[in-house]
Design an enzyme around this catalytic site. Structure first.
Site, mmCIF file in Angstrom:
data_model
loop_
_atom_site.group_PDB
_atom_site.id
_atom_site.type_symbol
_atom_site.label_atom_id
_atom_site.label_comp_id
_atom_site.label_asym_id
_atom_site.label_seq_id
_atom_site.Cartn_x
_atom_site.Cartn_y
_atom_site.Cartn_z
ATOM 1 N N HIS A 26 1.109 -1.150 -0.067
ATOM 2 C CA HIS A 26 0.038 0.014 0.115
ATOM 3 C C HIS A 26 0.788 1.242 -0.220
ATOM 4 C CE1 HIS A 26 0.340 1.620 3.991
ATOM 5 N NE2 HIS A 26 0.765 0.274 4.319
ATOM 6 N N CYS A 27 0.147 2.289 -0.562
ATOM 7 C CA CYS A 27 0.983 3.692 -0.409
ATOM 8 C C CYS A 27 0.008 4.563 0.468
ATOM 9 C CB CYS A 27 1.066 4.214 -1.708
ATOM 10 S SG CYS A 27 -0.608 4.430 -2.723
ATOM 11 N N ALA A 28 0.188 5.995 0.396
ATOM 12 C CA ALA A 28 -0.487 6.862 1.256
ATOM 13 C C ALA A 28 -2.203 6.652 1.161
ATOM 14 C CB ALA A 28 -0.044 8.120 0.899
ATOM 15 N N ARG A 30 -3.678 4.235 -1.490
ATOM 16 C CA ARG A 30 -4.137 2.943 -2.260
ATOM 17 C C ARG A 30 -3.543 1.638 -1.845
ATOM 18 N NH1 ARG A 30 -2.568 5.674 -8.207
ATOM 19 N NH2 ARG A 30 -3.379 7.620 -7.465
#
Length: 465
Positions: A26-28, A30
């Site tokens: 995961h990113c910030a 998504r």
């Protein structure tokens, strides 16, 4: 309201079950899921899951938008179901193997330039503030004129506004070494060599106050202040050379010989071969972009504003970072930023119209924050979470972007920096242009909002979808 554990189970099922998940990270905002078989993914079901604001396939991954904070909780809940997570770097390596050669090249370009963008944004803001503070109307409040401003103050502002671009090749070479697996500090030193004060200054040569040094009477040797491509390819080749050396040089000599060989070979190759050739290529790209931006009657802004967000969907829009840097470095201002900011604002206007018109609380919950995100310069939630789902809002946003780009060209707006747009982007126009910039954005939002509200969306679309 479903718990995070229940949502995690629904996500796993929608992407084809645990056995279809290759890796997850995961990113910030998504959840990024790589799958073995794309045919097993039920995107419609995925998009209907509670808290999901949109889902799309890009860069070899299914990217499921949850939003800041929520995505961390969902990721934890998914991994608690027994799904093995991956680090973002591991996922990047896997994703790098997917897509066309062109897409992979653009992704790599993005990986190199994205870490540099924050300092270039800060430099642009410094330039905007400097332009504001040194305006005659502003100085009059303090009984000053541009000629009476203390020299030390002017010098201090020059340090803030010039440093990042003077040493831009060092930043690019450092980041390129990092991306291609070399030692970043070797890339940094190589980049600094390209702008060494011992070389004729590139800007002075361009102005005619200095002359190049000619090697073998026909190869011009100059510094590469502000250049991008020579530093990029020097970093790429240098990182490959470093890895080659480390495999063959004994460990006892590696610390001494590898940096020595890499720097010696690469500075010679950069100054005598790569630099002169790529400088010509760089100038050709710049002249082509300038030709497009100088099309008459606002045509350039109309075309760029109309199609910019279509290019964002393809995921190859990182190339614009390079183009903006090159434009800004050569011209001293950025004519590209004002023609795309309306395209971004317009997608927010279209999403806002959907939020206002729909009777669905779920759609409202996605559309309102997505529109705010677009007004802050990030359109992916609005595009993939709302507008592209129903297509017509996206098209209305494109129309708004085209009209606003046309106006920006007619007004001849010139940004003092790059990489920020819409509301944050106003900081790049803190001079006599600010009212034109605000008008361009207001027109973009208004056109997209009105067209979407009147012709681009109704709740019957929810049933059809």
């Amino acid at each position: 309201m479903a718990s995070n554990k229940e949502i995690a189970k629904q996500v796993i099922e929608a992407v084809g079950g645990e056995e279809n998940i290759q890796s997850i990270a995961h990113c910030a905002t998504r959840l990024r899921v790589m799958v073995h078989d794309r045919e097993k993914v039920d995107v419609e079901t995925l998009e209907e899951i509670e808290k999901v604001k949109g889902a799309f396939y890009n860069s070899g991954q299914y990217q499921i938008i949850f939003g800041t904070g929520t995505v961390n909780q969902i990721y934890q809940a998914v991994t608690e179901q027994g799904v093995e997570g991956s680090s973002k770097s591991e996922m990047k390596e896997e994703a790098a193997k997917q897509g066309t050669a062109f897409q992979r090249a653009i992704r790599t370009f993005g990986d190199v330039f994205v870490p540099i963008i924050p300092v270039l944004v800060a430099t642009g803001l410094f330039m905007g503030l400097r332009g504001l503070l040194l305006q005659e109307a502003f100085l009059e409040f303090f009984g000053l004129t541009p000629d009476t401003v203390p020299e030390n103050i002017v010098l201090f502002t020059q340090v803030l506004t010039d440093t990042a671009f003077i040493f831009l090749p060092a930043l690019v070479a450092w980041s390129t070494f990092r991306v291609f697996g070399g030692t970043p500090v070797i890339g940094l030193v190589l980049g600094l060599m390209l702008v060494s004060p011992s070389l004729p200054n590139a800007w002075a040569v361009a102005e005619g106050s200095e002359s190049p040094i000619y090697f073998l009477d026909f190869i011009p040797i100059v510094g590469y202040q502000g250049s991008v491509l020579p530093a990029f390819f020097a970093g790429l080749v240098g990182a490959k050379l470093e890895k080659w050396c480390r495999k063959r040089i004994p460990d006892a000599l590696d610390l001494i010989l590898t940096p020595f060989i890499v720097l010696l070979v690469m500075i010679a190759l950069s100054l005598f071969v790569l630099g002169p050739i790529l400088h010509i290529a760089e100038d050709g790209i710049f002249q082509t972009m300038l030709f497009l931006l100088e099309l008459p009657f606002g045509l350039s802004g109309l075309l760029i504003g109309l199609f910019h967000q279509v290019i964002v969907i393809t995921g190859v829009h990182h190339i614009f970072n390079f183009l903006e840097i090159q434009l800004f470095e050569n011209l001293g201002y950025n004519p590209f930023n004002p023609v795309i900011t309306g395209a971004i604002a317009a997608q927010g206007g279209a999403a806002l119209a959907v939020a206002v018109k729909t009777s669905s609380n779920k759609v409202k919950a996605i559309a309102f924050p997505s529109s705010i995100s677009a007004f802050l310069g990030i359109t992916e939630p609005a595009i993939f979470g709302v507008n592209l789902r129903y297509m017509k809002p996206f098209i209305m946003g494109l129309i708004g972007g085209g009209v606003s780009g046309f106006l920006a060209s007619i007004f001849n707006l010139q940004a003092t920096g790059l990489a920020i747009t819409v509301i944050p982007g106003s900081l790049l126009y803190l001079n006599e242009q600010i009212f034109g910039y605000l008008l361009v954005n207001i027109v973009a939002i208004a056109i997209a909002f009105v067209l979407t509200y009147m012709f681009g969306f109704n709740d019957k679309m929810l049933e059809k979808k």
